[in-house]
Design a protein around this motif. Sequence first.
Motif, short mmCIF file in Angstrom:
data_model
loop_
_atom_site.label_atom_id
_atom_site.label_comp_id
_atom_site.label_asym_id
_atom_site.label_seq_id
_atom_site.Cartn_x
_atom_site.Cartn_y
_atom_site.Cartn_z
N VAL A 145 64.16 59.52 3.09
CA VAL A 145 63.23 60.31 3.89
C VAL A 145 63.91 60.60 5.22
CG1 VAL A 145 61.03 60.29 5.12
CG2 VAL A 145 61.15 59.42 2.80
N ILE A 146 63.79 61.87 5.68
CA ILE A 146 64.41 62.28 6.94
C ILE A 146 63.34 62.86 7.84
CG2 ILE A 146 66.10 63.82 8.03
CD1 ILE A 146 67.65 63.76 5.32
N GLU A 147 63.28 62.37 9.07
CA GLU A 147 62.38 62.91 10.09
C GLU A 147 63.23 63.42 11.24
OE1 GLU A 147 59.25 63.34 9.74
OE2 GLU A 147 58.45 61.77 8.43
N ILE A 148 62.85 64.59 11.75
CA ILE A 148 63.49 65.17 12.93
C ILE A 148 62.49 65.00 14.07
CG2 ILE A 148 64.49 67.22 13.98
CD1 ILE A 148 65.02 68.19 11.03
N VAL A 149 62.87 64.23 15.08
CA VAL A 149 61.96 63.87 16.16
C VAL A 149 61.68 65.09 17.04
CG1 VAL A 149 61.55 62.32 18.11
CG2 VAL A 149 62.90 61.53 16.15
N ARG B 96 58.51 54.12 15.30
CA ARG B 96 57.75 52.90 15.11
C ARG B 96 56.91 52.93 13.82
NH1 ARG B 96 54.15 51.65 19.91
NH2 ARG B 96 53.94 49.73 18.79
N TYR B 97 55.92 53.82 13.81
CA TYR B 97 54.94 53.78 12.73
C TYR B 97 55.54 54.17 11.39
CZ TYR B 97 52.09 53.63 16.91
OH TYR B 97 51.59 53.29 18.14
N LYS B 98 56.19 55.33 11.34
CA LYS B 98 56.76 55.77 10.06
C LYS B 98 57.86 54.82 9.59
CE LYS B 98 55.58 60.65 10.40
NZ LYS B 98 56.08 62.03 10.39
N ARG B 99 58.62 54.29 10.51
CA ARG B 99 59.69 53.35 10.15
C ARG B 99 59.09 52.15 9.40
NH1 ARG B 99 62.16 48.88 11.64
NH2 ARG B 99 64.43 48.81 11.72
N THR B 100 58.03 51.59 9.93
CA THR B 100 57.37 50.45 9.30
C THR B 100 56.76 50.84 7.96
OG1 THR B 100 56.88 49.51 11.48
CG2 THR B 100 55.57 48.70 9.63
N GLU B 101 56.10 52.00 7.92
CA GLU B 101 55.44 52.46 6.70
C GLU B 101 56.44 52.76 5.59
OE1 GLU B 101 51.98 54.46 9.47
OE2 GLU B 101 53.43 55.75 8.45
N TRP C 7 66.31 58.36 7.66
CA TRP C 7 67.12 58.91 8.74
C TRP C 7 66.20 59.47 9.80
CZ3 TRP C 7 71.36 62.50 6.18
CH2 TRP C 7 72.11 61.73 5.26
N ILE C 8 66.42 59.05 11.04
CA ILE C 8 65.68 59.58 12.19
C ILE C 8 66.67 60.41 13.00
CG2 ILE C 8 64.27 59.05 14.20
CD1 ILE C 8 63.84 56.21 12.94
N ILE C 9 66.51 61.72 12.94
CA ILE C 9 67.39 62.63 13.66
C ILE C 9 66.71 62.98 14.98
CG2 ILE C 9 68.55 64.87 13.63
CD1 ILE C 9 68.47 64.67 10.52
N ASP C 10 67.37 62.68 16.08
CA ASP C 10 66.76 62.84 17.40
C ASP C 10 67.57 63.82 18.24
OD1 ASP C 10 65.61 62.54 19.93
OD2 ASP C 10 65.22 60.40 19.60
N PRO C 11 67.21 65.11 18.21
CA PRO C 11 67.96 66.11 18.98
C PRO C 11 67.95 65.85 20.48
CG PRO C 11 66.58 67.19 17.35
CD PRO C 11 66.18 65.74 17.37
N LEU D 279 68.52 51.42 6.80
CA LEU D 279 68.86 51.02 5.44
C LEU D 279 67.96 49.86 5.02
CD1 LEU D 279 70.81 51.35 3.02
CD2 LEU D 279 72.31 49.70 4.16
N TRP D 280 67.27 50.05 3.89
CA TRP D 280 66.32 49.04 3.41
C TRP D 280 67.07 47.85 2.82
CZ3 TRP D 280 64.02 47.13 -1.27
CH2 TRP D 280 62.74 46.59 -1.11
N VAL D 281 66.91 46.68 3.44
CA VAL D 281 67.57 45.46 2.99
C VAL D 281 66.54 44.34 2.98
CG1 VAL D 281 69.41 43.79 3.48
CG2 VAL D 281 69.77 46.21 4.02
#
Length: 197
Positions: free
Chosen positions: A115-119, A131-136, A146-150, A159-161
């Motif tokens: 899953v990729i989110e562009i902030v 925070r929220y989506k990362r935990t979910e 991937w959190i892409i932060d322009p 990476l899920w470990v």
Amino acid sequence: MTQTAPSTSKLMTMAEYLAYDDGTDTRYELVDGELVEMPTESPENCKLAKLLMLELAKYISIVLINLKDMEIVVSGKRAKVRLPDLTILTEEGYTALGGQRSNTITQDMPPPALVIEIVSPGQQNRDRDYRYKRTEYAARGIAEYWIIDPERQQLTLCLWVNGQYEDTIYVTDTPLASTVIPDCKLSAAQILAFGQN
């Protein structure tokens, strides 16, 4: 059939959300039983997402890539659905979606591979993506996020470990170490440039 928006005093169930149609093109996330209207993306973020999708299609089948049209049911206190900017399915996930009425990955389906989110600008957007989506997404067992932060000019690869995410922050031309797309040699600098060209 168009339904009217539910009363603010009554929280929606997942079944109500999946059947909901207000007759508009408005995009919503379901957050703890409440509909939350998602604002339109900036032209730069839209361009970045489209160009990244085209680049990723060099490495994986385009049918596994979803651009802003995939819903993912995640865990929360109440019913919760997220709308990522880009989603890459597994073959099993793609097969599970066959014949569904909506493009929604429910709890009984395999999670996406990536899953990729562009902030978008603003603290509320930053909190939601970091925070929220990362935990979910971690609770859902999604292999990579991937959190892409322009604004910060960085890409965080989560990476899920063993049930949680381990983060690596990329800011330069160092190729991403993706386990989902191991042949992909994109860097944070290249990806962030997609939104600027």
